[in-house]
Design an enzyme around this catalytic site. Structure first.
Site, PDB file in Angstrom:
ATOM      1  N   THR A   8      74.115 136.446  39.775  1.00  0.00           N
ATOM      2  CA  THR A   8      73.456 135.215  40.091  1.00  0.00           C
ATOM      3  C   THR A   8      72.294 134.728  39.353  1.00  0.00           C
ATOM      4  O   THR A   8      71.468 135.507  38.518  1.00  0.00           O
ATOM      5  CB  THR A   8      72.961 135.512  41.606  1.00  0.00           C
ATOM      6  OG1 THR A   8      72.321 134.411  42.144  1.00  0.00           O
ATOM      7  CG2 THR A   8      71.971 137.083  41.596  1.00  0.00           C
ATOM      8  N   ASP A   9      72.042 133.547  39.510  1.00  0.00           N
ATOM      9  CA  ASP A   9      70.985 132.889  38.952  1.00  0.00           C
ATOM     10  C   ASP A   9      69.500 133.499  39.623  1.00  0.00           C
ATOM     11  O   ASP A   9      68.391 133.181  39.225  1.00  0.00           O
ATOM     12  CB  ASP A   9      70.867 131.255  39.022  1.00  0.00           C
ATOM     13  CG  ASP A   9      70.903 130.846  40.090  1.00  0.00           C
ATOM     14  OD1 ASP A   9      70.850 131.441  41.388  1.00  0.00           O
ATOM     15  OD2 ASP A   9      71.078 129.469  40.369  1.00  0.00           O
ATOM     16  N   GLU A  10      69.504 133.819  40.682  1.00  0.00           N
ATOM     17  CA  GLU A  10      68.268 134.525  41.629  1.00  0.00           C
ATOM     18  C   GLU A  10      67.737 135.488  40.784  1.00  0.00           C
ATOM     19  O   GLU A  10      66.409 135.845  41.291  1.00  0.00           O
ATOM     20  CB  GLU A  10      68.732 135.025  42.954  1.00  0.00           C
ATOM     21  CG  GLU A  10      69.380 133.914  43.808  1.00  0.00           C
ATOM     22  CD  GLU A  10      69.221 134.139  45.516  1.00  0.00           C
ATOM     23  OE1 GLU A  10      68.573 135.036  45.751  1.00  0.00           O
ATOM     24  OE2 GLU A  10      69.913 133.321  45.999  1.00  0.00           O
ATOM     25  N   TYR A  36      67.643 141.199  47.788  1.00  0.00           N
ATOM     26  CA  TYR A  36      68.699 140.853  47.255  1.00  0.00           C
ATOM     27  C   TYR A  36      68.793 140.648  45.564  1.00  0.00           C
ATOM     28  O   TYR A  36      69.562 141.256  44.835  1.00  0.00           O
ATOM     29  CB  TYR A  36      69.593 139.540  47.743  1.00  0.00           C
ATOM     30  CG  TYR A  36      70.752 139.035  47.129  1.00  0.00           C
ATOM     31  CD1 TYR A  36      71.851 139.610  46.738  1.00  0.00           C
ATOM     32  CD2 TYR A  36      70.468 137.887  46.390  1.00  0.00           C
ATOM     33  CE1 TYR A  36      72.962 139.090  46.216  1.00  0.00           C
ATOM     34  CE2 TYR A  36      71.423 137.303  45.607  1.00  0.00           C
ATOM     35  CZ  TYR A  36      72.586 137.931  45.649  1.00  0.00           C
ATOM     36  OH  TYR A  36      73.720 137.531  44.706  1.00  0.00           O
ATOM     37  N   LYS A  45      70.259 142.876  42.463  1.00  0.00           N
ATOM     38  CA  LYS A  45      71.532 142.250  41.542  1.00  0.00           C
ATOM     39  C   LYS A  45      70.679 142.168  40.127  1.00  0.00           C
ATOM     40  O   LYS A  45      71.436 142.454  39.048  1.00  0.00           O
ATOM     41  CB  LYS A  45      71.765 140.659  41.654  1.00  0.00           C
ATOM     42  CG  LYS A  45      72.459 140.454  43.061  1.00  0.00           C
ATOM     43  CD  LYS A  45      73.863 141.002  42.905  1.00  0.00           C
ATOM     44  CE  LYS A  45      74.785 140.395  42.022  1.00  0.00           C
ATOM     45  NZ  LYS A  45      76.155 140.787  42.271  1.00  0.00           N
TER      46      LYS A  45
HETATM   47  P1  NAD Z   1      80.478 137.805  50.000  1.00  0.00           P
HETATM   48  O1  NAD Z   1      79.518 138.600  50.916  1.00  0.00           O
HETATM   49  O2  NAD Z   1      81.381 136.474  50.414  1.00  0.00           O
HETATM   50  O3  NAD Z   1      81.728 138.950  49.815  1.00  0.00           O
HETATM   51  C1  NAD Z   1      81.251 140.094  49.132  1.00  0.00           C
HETATM   52  C2  NAD Z   1      82.549 141.144  49.123  1.00  0.00           C
HETATM   53  O4  NAD Z   1      82.227 142.292  49.091  1.00  0.00           O
HETATM   54  C3  NAD Z   1      83.266 141.240  50.679  1.00  0.00           C
HETATM   55  O5  NAD Z   1      84.610 141.124  50.439  1.00  0.00           O
HETATM   56  C4  NAD Z   1      82.954 142.517  50.827  1.00  0.00           C
HETATM   57  O6  NAD Z   1      83.863 143.084  51.917  1.00  0.00           O
HETATM   58  C5  NAD Z   1      82.834 143.272  49.789  1.00  0.00           C
HETATM   59  N1  NAD Z   1      81.863 144.464  49.642  1.00  0.00           N
HETATM   60  C6  NAD Z   1      80.597 144.571  50.223  1.00  0.00           C
HETATM   61  N2  NAD Z   1      80.094 145.605  49.877  1.00  0.00           N
HETATM   62  C7  NAD Z   1      81.262 146.454  49.641  1.00  0.00           C
HETATM   63  C8  NAD Z   1      81.289 147.787  49.124  1.00  0.00           C
HETATM   64  N3  NAD Z   1      80.106 148.773  49.300  1.00  0.00           N
HETATM   65  N4  NAD Z   1      82.487 148.236  48.600  1.00  0.00           N
HETATM   66  C9  NAD Z   1      83.420 147.351  48.319  1.00  0.00           C
HETATM   67  N5  NAD Z   1      83.265 146.123  48.718  1.00  0.00           N
HETATM   68  C10 NAD Z   1      82.293 145.812  49.214  1.00  0.00           C
HETATM   69  O7  NAD Z   1      79.709 137.453  48.498  1.00  0.00           O
HETATM   70  P2  NAD Z   1      80.149 136.235  47.739  1.00  0.00           P
HETATM   71  O8  NAD Z   1      79.177 135.147  48.021  1.00  0.00           O
HETATM   72  O9  NAD Z   1      81.518 136.082  47.523  1.00  0.00           O
HETATM   73  O10 NAD Z   1      79.587 136.881  46.301  1.00  0.00           O
HETATM   74  C11 NAD Z   1      80.474 137.569  45.570  1.00  0.00           C
HETATM   75  C12 NAD Z   1      79.488 137.911  44.337  1.00  0.00           C
HETATM   76  O11 NAD Z   1      79.205 136.850  43.370  1.00  0.00           O
HETATM   77  C13 NAD Z   1      78.329 139.005  44.689  1.00  0.00           C
HETATM   78  O12 NAD Z   1      78.220 139.721  43.931  1.00  0.00           O
HETATM   79  C14 NAD Z   1      77.166 138.015  44.519  1.00  0.00           C
HETATM   80  O13 NAD Z   1      75.883 138.404  44.200  1.00  0.00           O
HETATM   81  C15 NAD Z   1      77.752 136.792  43.560  1.00  0.00           C
HETATM   82  N6  NAD Z   1      76.957 135.493  43.473  1.00  0.00           N
HETATM   83  C16 NAD Z   1      77.274 134.818  44.525  1.00  0.00           C
HETATM   84  C17 NAD Z   1      77.000 133.581  44.769  1.00  0.00           C
HETATM   85  C18 NAD Z   1      77.095 132.596  45.841  1.00  0.00           C
HETATM   86  O14 NAD Z   1      76.721 131.538  46.087  1.00  0.00           O
HETATM   87  N7  NAD Z   1      77.793 133.074  47.164  1.00  0.00           N
HETATM   88  C19 NAD Z   1      76.340 132.761  43.381  1.00  0.00           C
HETATM   89  C20 NAD Z   1      76.376 133.846  42.253  1.00  0.00           C
HETATM   90  C21 NAD Z   1      76.651 135.211  42.444  1.00  0.00           C
HETATM   91  O1  DAU Z   2      71.738 131.229  43.725  1.00  0.00           O
HETATM   92  C1  DAU Z   2      72.859 131.989  44.040  1.00  0.00           C
HETATM   93  C2  DAU Z   2      72.737 132.644  45.217  1.00  0.00           C
HETATM   94  O2  DAU Z   2      72.900 131.480  46.350  1.00  0.00           O
HETATM   95  C3  DAU Z   2      73.801 134.043  45.483  1.00  0.00           C
HETATM   96  O3  DAU Z   2      73.246 134.662  44.327  1.00  0.00           O
HETATM   97  C4  DAU Z   2      73.597 134.390  46.853  1.00  0.00           C
HETATM   98  O4  DAU Z   2      74.473 135.304  47.284  1.00  0.00           O
HETATM   99  C5  DAU Z   2      73.701 133.203  47.890  1.00  0.00           C
HETATM  100  O5  DAU Z   2      73.820 133.739  49.172  1.00  0.00           O
HETATM  101  C6  DAU Z   2      72.970 132.010  47.532  1.00  0.00           C
HETATM  102  O6  DAU Z   2      71.593 132.219  48.105  1.00  0.00           O
HETATM  103  P1  DAU Z   2      70.673 131.274  48.744  1.00  0.00           P
HETATM  104  O7  DAU Z   2      69.614 132.151  49.560  1.00  0.00           O
HETATM  105  O8  DAU Z   2      70.122 130.319  47.801  1.00  0.00           O
HETATM  106  O9  DAU Z   2      71.797 130.651  49.687  1.00  0.00           O
HETATM  107  P2  DAU Z   2      71.592 130.264  51.227  1.00  0.00           P
HETATM  108  O10 DAU Z   2      72.856 129.651  51.503  1.00  0.00           O
HETATM  109  O11 DAU Z   2      71.354 131.513  52.188  1.00  0.00           O
HETATM  110  O12 DAU Z   2      70.486 129.233  51.169  1.00  0.00           O
HETATM  111  C7  DAU Z   2      70.393 128.014  50.547  1.00  0.00           C
HETATM  112  C8  DAU Z   2      68.983 127.474  50.817  1.00  0.00           C
HETATM  113  O13 DAU Z   2      68.986 126.887  52.176  1.00  0.00           O
HETATM  114  C9  DAU Z   2      67.758 128.286  50.678  1.00  0.00           C
HETATM  115  O14 DAU Z   2      66.719 127.613  50.173  1.00  0.00           O
HETATM  116  C10 DAU Z   2      67.335 128.814  52.148  1.00  0.00           C
HETATM  117  C11 DAU Z   2      67.846 127.614  52.892  1.00  0.00           C
HETATM  118  N1  DAU Z   2      68.349 127.755  54.021  1.00  0.00           N
HETATM  119  C12 DAU Z   2      69.329 128.813  54.436  1.00  0.00           C
HETATM  120  C13 DAU Z   2      69.703 129.091  55.630  1.00  0.00           C
HETATM  121  C14 DAU Z   2      70.675 130.113  55.851  1.00  0.00           C
HETATM  122  C15 DAU Z   2      67.789 127.145  55.493  1.00  0.00           C
HETATM  123  O15 DAU Z   2      67.024 126.279  55.140  1.00  0.00           O
HETATM  124  N2  DAU Z   2      68.234 127.703  56.559  1.00  0.00           N
HETATM  125  C16 DAU Z   2      69.338 128.354  56.775  1.00  0.00           C
HETATM  126  O16 DAU Z   2      69.688 128.789  58.090  1.00  0.00           O
END
Ligand code: NAD
Ligand code: DAU
Length: 350
Positions: free
Chosen positions: A132-134, A157, A161
């Site tokens: 992630t970019d975080e 989180y 990562k």
């Molecule tokens: P998600 O939470 O939707 O899915 C996570 C998946 O991992 C689920 O299917 C869950 O069952 C599985 N999982 C969790 N713990 C596990 C364990 N102990 N063993 C096996 N499987 C397990 O997540 P996502 O949003 O699809 O993110 C997927 C990946 O991409 C993550 O590594 C996250 O850090 C990264 N990522 C997410 C975003 C985003 O915006 N969502 C952005 C950049 C990177």
């Molecule tokens: O940047 C990549 C990341 O983006 C991934 O690594 C994470 O897995 C993914 O969950 C996401 O993280 P964020 O914290 O940025 O996503 P989220 O949708 O939770 O929040 C987006 C923005 O909105 C953040 O500034 C927090 C704000 N927010 C979020 C929620 C859930 C609100 O204002 N209200 C809310 O209820």
């Protein structure tokens, strides 16, 4: 089948799109979805590919080192695309240890198994860590994250990562494990779990419930349509260089409040409600602790070295996403029942 590829976390939001991309595009690969099916994992996300002959699912928790090793021993994978993780920042604030166990220990378990399996013949093998970019922390009003930006994570989180990224690089440097890392910005799209901002707002507009905006709503994120992330993973997995990191993003920054207003506008139109109806639901709530102000990806490297560009604009991607949720109410109802209600009450209740 000429290759076996493990995709961990393949039942999750992004993972299911990566599985679909690979199953459909590479009929000669055996794609093994390795997932523990936590609250975020859902095999309904994969109904359209589950009967394909080049796909299989294995329920496996990556925290279980012996189970992970046995799985590698059995399938002898040629590649791993590692997405399994605890992914929600707000949950990491409540239960940080869960994030250490899955995101750090789980990653190390996979690295150990890959190292053991590939020790005699690492050529042609690849461990692709999806991050992630975080990990880069927060930007001020200006600037972009490049691959050289120092790591500076702030939430449990992002700290987990960042730690997993360091372990992946350490295995390359110490054991010559062939690895690549991708660091992507915020994804959105079909199958997004409604704990995250965009699907949470779609669900709450449908149910005419408050749209919770943390703090002043001026926090900024860089949004990428999930299918475009899956395409980028495919590109880096096949064409990226060992030991390299690639940032993935769409040069698409939105302040949260502006994004939610755009979502409200589109939903009013699609639901045939009067303009301004959904916006009335916007409610400013207590801020997230340690909330990063701004994320923005410089995606020059993946663009110039691998020719990657996103395929849809944000407005198109958001419209498609809302349509998907409107056409898949049952999916939404299924994931937003049970445990989700408990989570929602804890996070947003009075
Ligand atoms: P998600 O939470 O939707 O899915 C996570 C998946 O991992 C689920 O299917 C869950 O069952 C599985 N999982 C969790 N713990 C596990 C364990 N102990 N063993 C096996 N499987 C397990 O997540 P996502 O949003 O699809 O993110 C997927 C990946 O991409 C993550 O590594 C996250 O850090 C990264 N990522 C997410 C975003 C985003 O915006 N969502 C952005 C950049 C990177
Ligand atoms: O940047 C990549 C990341 O983006 C991934 O690594 C994470 O897995 C993914 O969950 C996401 O993280 P964020 O914290 O940025 O996503 P989220 O949708 O939770 O929040 C987006 C923005 O909105 C953040 O500034 C927090 C704000 N927010 C979020 C929620 C859930 C609100 O204002 N209200 C809310 O209820």
């Amino acid at each position: 089948m000429n290759k076996t590829i493990f995709i961990t976390g393949g039942a999750g939001f992004i993972g299911s799109h990566v599985v679909r991309e690979f199953v459909n595009k590479y009929p000669d690969y055996h794609i093994v979805n390795v997932d523990a099916l936590t609250y975020a994992g859902n095999l309904e996300n994969l109904r359209d590919v589950e009967r394909k002959s080049n796909y299989s699912f294995v329920k496996q928790d990556i925290r279980d080192a012996a189970g992970v090793s046995a799985l590698f021993e059995k399938h002898q994978p040629d590649g791993v695309i590692h997405l399994a993780a605890e992914s929600h920042v707000d949950r990491s604030i409540v239960a940080p240890t869960d994030f250490v166990l899955t995101n750090v220990l789980g990653t190390v378990n996979l690295l150990n198994a890959a190292r053991e399996t590939w020790k005699d013949k690492p050529e042609g093998k690849r461990f692709h860590h999806v991050s992630t970019d975080e990990v880069y922390g927060t930007l001020g009003e200006t600037g972009l994250f490049t691959e050289d930006t120092p790591y500076d994570p702030h939430s449990p989180y992002s700290a987990s990562k960042a730690s997993s990224d360091h372990f992946v690089r350490a295995y390359q440097d110490t054991y010559d494990l062939p690895v690549v890392i991708t660091n992507c910005s915020n994804n959105y799209g079909p199958n997004h779990f409604p704990e995250k901002l965009i699907p949470l707002c779609i669900l709450n507009v449908l149910n005419e419930k408050p749209l919770p905006i943390y703090g002043d709503g001026k926090y900024t994120r860089d949004w990428l349509f999930v299918v475009d992330h899956a395409r980028a993973i495919d590109l880096v997995f096949h064409q990226g260089k060992n030991g390299e990191s690639y940032n993935i993003g769409g040069f698409n920054e939105w302040q949260n409040i502006d994004l939610v207003k755009e979502l409200c506008k589109q939903m009013d139109e699609k639901l045939g409600r009067a303009s301004g109806t959904a916006e009335k639901l916007i409610t400013y709530v207590k801020d997230r602790p340690g909330h990063d102000l701004r994320y923005a990806i410089d995606a020059t490297k993946i663009n110039t070295e691998l020719g990657y560009t996103p395929s849809v604009t944000f407005e198109e991607g958001l419209s498609h996403t809302i349509d998907w949720f409107l056409n898949n109410r049952q999916w939404l109802e299924n994931v937003a029942s049970g445990d989700y209600q408990h989570y929602y009450e804890e996070q947003y209740g009075e």
